[in-house]
Design an enzyme around this catalytic site. Structure first.
Site, PDB file in Angstrom:
ATOM      1  N   GLY A  31       7.366   2.128   3.668  1.00 53.87           N
ATOM      2  CA  GLY A  31       6.345   2.914   4.363  1.00 53.87           C
ATOM      3  C   GLY A  31       6.205   2.443   5.803  1.00 53.87           C
ATOM      4  O   GLY A  31       5.118   2.459   6.377  1.00 53.87           O
ATOM      5  N   GLY A  53       4.620   4.711   8.579  1.00 51.90           N
ATOM      6  CA  GLY A  53       3.239   5.176   8.396  1.00 51.90           C
ATOM      7  C   GLY A  53       2.246   4.482   9.309  1.00 51.90           C
ATOM      8  O   GLY A  53       2.617   3.708  10.194  1.00 51.90           O
ATOM      9  N   GLN A  54       0.960   4.770   9.072  1.00 47.85           N
ATOM     10  CA  GLN A  54      -0.085   4.269   9.975  1.00 47.85           C
ATOM     11  C   GLN A  54      -0.112   2.730  10.004  1.00 47.85           C
ATOM     12  O   GLN A  54      -0.132   2.129  11.073  1.00 47.85           O
ATOM     13  CB  GLN A  54      -1.466   4.804   9.557  1.00 47.85           C
ATOM     14  CG  GLN A  54      -2.521   4.556  10.623  1.00 47.85           C
ATOM     15  CD  GLN A  54      -3.955   4.673  10.108  1.00 47.85           C
ATOM     16  OE1 GLN A  54      -4.190   4.705   8.903  1.00 47.85           O
ATOM     17  NE2 GLN A  54      -4.902   4.732  11.010  1.00 47.85           N
ATOM     18  N   ASP A  96      11.487   3.838   4.910  1.00 47.64           N
ATOM     19  CA  ASP A  96      10.501   4.915   4.723  1.00 47.64           C
ATOM     20  C   ASP A  96      11.256   6.123   4.192  1.00 47.64           C
ATOM     21  O   ASP A  96      12.492   6.175   4.295  1.00 47.64           O
ATOM     22  CB  ASP A  96       9.808   5.257   6.066  1.00 47.64           C
ATOM     23  CG  ASP A  96       8.426   5.868   5.832  1.00 47.64           C
ATOM     24  OD1 ASP A  96       8.361   6.948   5.217  1.00 47.64           O
ATOM     25  OD2 ASP A  96       7.430   5.266   6.241  1.00 47.64           O
ATOM     26  N   TYR A 113      -7.523   9.105  -5.726  1.00 50.22           N
ATOM     27  CA  TYR A 113      -7.025   7.991  -4.915  1.00 50.22           C
ATOM     28  C   TYR A 113      -7.703   6.685  -5.345  1.00 50.22           C
ATOM     29  O   TYR A 113      -7.053   5.667  -5.566  1.00 50.22           O
ATOM     30  CB  TYR A 113      -7.319   8.308  -3.446  1.00 50.22           C
ATOM     31  CG  TYR A 113      -6.946   7.242  -2.462  1.00 50.22           C
ATOM     32  CD1 TYR A 113      -5.619   6.932  -2.211  1.00 50.22           C
ATOM     33  CD2 TYR A 113      -7.930   6.570  -1.734  1.00 50.22           C
ATOM     34  CE1 TYR A 113      -5.280   5.970  -1.268  1.00 50.22           C
ATOM     35  CE2 TYR A 113      -7.598   5.617  -0.795  1.00 50.22           C
ATOM     36  CZ  TYR A 113      -6.276   5.319  -0.578  1.00 50.22           C
ATOM     37  OH  TYR A 113      -5.946   4.370   0.359  1.00 50.22           O
ATOM     38  N   LYS A 152      -6.139   3.337  -7.021  1.00 51.41           N
ATOM     39  CA  LYS A 152      -6.240   2.009  -6.397  1.00 51.41           C
ATOM     40  C   LYS A 152      -6.881   1.006  -7.359  1.00 51.41           C
ATOM     41  O   LYS A 152      -6.445  -0.151  -7.428  1.00 51.41           O
ATOM     42  CB  LYS A 152      -7.045   2.084  -5.087  1.00 51.41           C
ATOM     43  CG  LYS A 152      -6.296   2.758  -3.948  1.00 51.41           C
ATOM     44  CD  LYS A 152      -5.070   1.966  -3.521  1.00 51.41           C
ATOM     45  CE  LYS A 152      -4.362   2.560  -2.330  1.00 51.41           C
ATOM     46  NZ  LYS A 152      -3.058   1.924  -2.045  1.00 51.41           N
TER      47      LYS A 152
HETATM   48  N1  SER Z   1      -8.617   5.535   4.699  1.00 47.85           N
HETATM   49  C1  SER Z   1      -8.439   5.874   3.325  1.00 47.85           C
HETATM   50  C2  SER Z   1      -8.767   7.280   3.054  1.00 47.85           C
HETATM   51  O1  SER Z   1      -9.636   7.804   3.712  1.00 47.85           O
HETATM   52  C3  SER Z   1      -9.281   4.981   2.473  1.00 47.85           C
HETATM   53  O2  SER Z   1      -8.527   3.939   2.014  1.00 47.85           O
HETATM   54  O3  SER Z   1      -8.221   7.853   2.169  1.00 47.85           O
END
Ligand code: SER
Length: 314
Positions: free
Chosen positions: A8, A11-12, A34, A142, A146
């Site tokens: 990755g 990515g950011q 990536d 999400y 996690k």
């Molecule tokens: N920055 C992430 C999101 O907004 C949170 O981990 O999904």
């Protein structure tokens, strides 16, 4: 000698962490990968290859061929996008982690870094000064992925003796690479729109306070945690870290100090519901005690740098 695989890297987080790791471990020892093409500075400063973390066979060949000793797994589907495609997001977020944990066990990888998030908390979690150990009933796909991921990391540490380290990142603010599909992304988009149009329509409400962090703090936190003495680490799920907490209204007021004509309007969408389920402020005393964590950027300092750097790009 360490040989590091970053998954990755375009990515950011990856686009900045890769360069920081290359400074520490040497350009040729940090292998950036990536599924999409990376920025020029990543490709020019060291090895880069297209690699899909879901392709476990290629992954294991890569790790053996380049004698990888540490893996940073940064590929993930963020909160907003995950709500749009829940099952795909679950599959990508979980399978990528399980691929890496199992590969690390099989090959004998020394250390793994995997990012968790403030999204592991939910509506029943205490909202302010959210403790390291507390009620965790995430209400987003999400967040569920996690939280499950944290449990898997701890399982592999305890069961197989792996050294897996993790941080519950707050919303990350950076000027190099934009995030994509997150609930905290407004705090990055706002700078681009303020500079370009002098106005921004926010998808959260004015008082949606969330924990945030400026990228240089996040990169330093990651490297400091990975370099910390293992015997000092008491948390084997993921560490709370705190940066800056603010709401859209406060950020807009700070931007207005430099761009006087700047106007913000509000059109909350489904991400407001996600934001309401997350904490406002985080207690990171365990990270401070275990590995000396301390953030350096406040809202003022971060806003100044963001405006300056994004102006340079536009
Ligand atoms: N920055 C992430 C999101 O907004 C949170 O981990 O999904």
């Amino acid at each position: 000698m360490e040989r590091i695989l970053v998954i990755g890297a375009a990515g950011q987080i990856g686009s900045e962490l890769t360069l920081a790791l290359r400074k520490v471990y040497g350009n040729e020892n940090v292998f950036a990968t990536d599924i999409k093409d990376a920025q020029k500075d990543i490709k020019r400063s060291g090895p880069f290859q297209i690699l899909d973390v879901m392709d476990d066979k290629r992954l294991i060949h890569f790790v053996i061929r380049y004698n990888i000793t540490q893996i940073y797994l940064l590929a993930a589907v963020l909160s907003g996008n995950a709500e749009r495609l829940p099952l795909q997001a679950w599959d990508i977020n979980m399978r990528s982690l399980l691929n890496i944990l199992d590969l690390a066990r099989e090959v004998g990888i020394k250390k793994v870094f995997w990012p968790s998030s403030i999204a592991v908390f939910g509506p029943t979690t205490p909202k302010t000064d959210t403790p390291q150990l507390t009620i965790m009933e995430p209400s987003t796909v999400y967040g569920i992925s996690k939280l499950a991921g944290e449990r898997w990391c701890e399982y592999y540490i305890k069961k197989h003796g792996l050294d897996v380290r993790s941080i519950r990142y707050p919303g990350l603010i950076s000027f190099k690479t934009e995030a994509g599909g997150g609930t905290t992304d407004y705090a990055v988009e706002i700078f681009y729109d303020a500079i370009k149009y002098g106005k921004y329509e926010c998808f959260l409400k004015p008082d949606a306070t969330l924990p945030m962090m400026f990228m240089p703090d996040a990169i330093r936190a990651t490297i400091e945690l990975m370099e910390a003495d293992q015997s000092k680490l008491s948390v084997h799920s993921s560490y709370n870290v705190s940066g800056i907490s603010f709401d859209p209204q406060q950020l807009a007021a700070e931007i207005k100090k430099s761009i006087h004509k700047f106007q913000i309007t509000y059109k909350p969408d489904f991400r407001q519901v996600i934001a309401e389920s997350w904490p406002e402020t985080i207690d990171d005393s365990v990270a401070r005690k275990d590995w000396g964590w301390e953030s350096k950027y406040d809202l003022k300092k971060m806003t100044k740098i963001m405006l300056k750097e994004i102006k340079k790009k536009s």
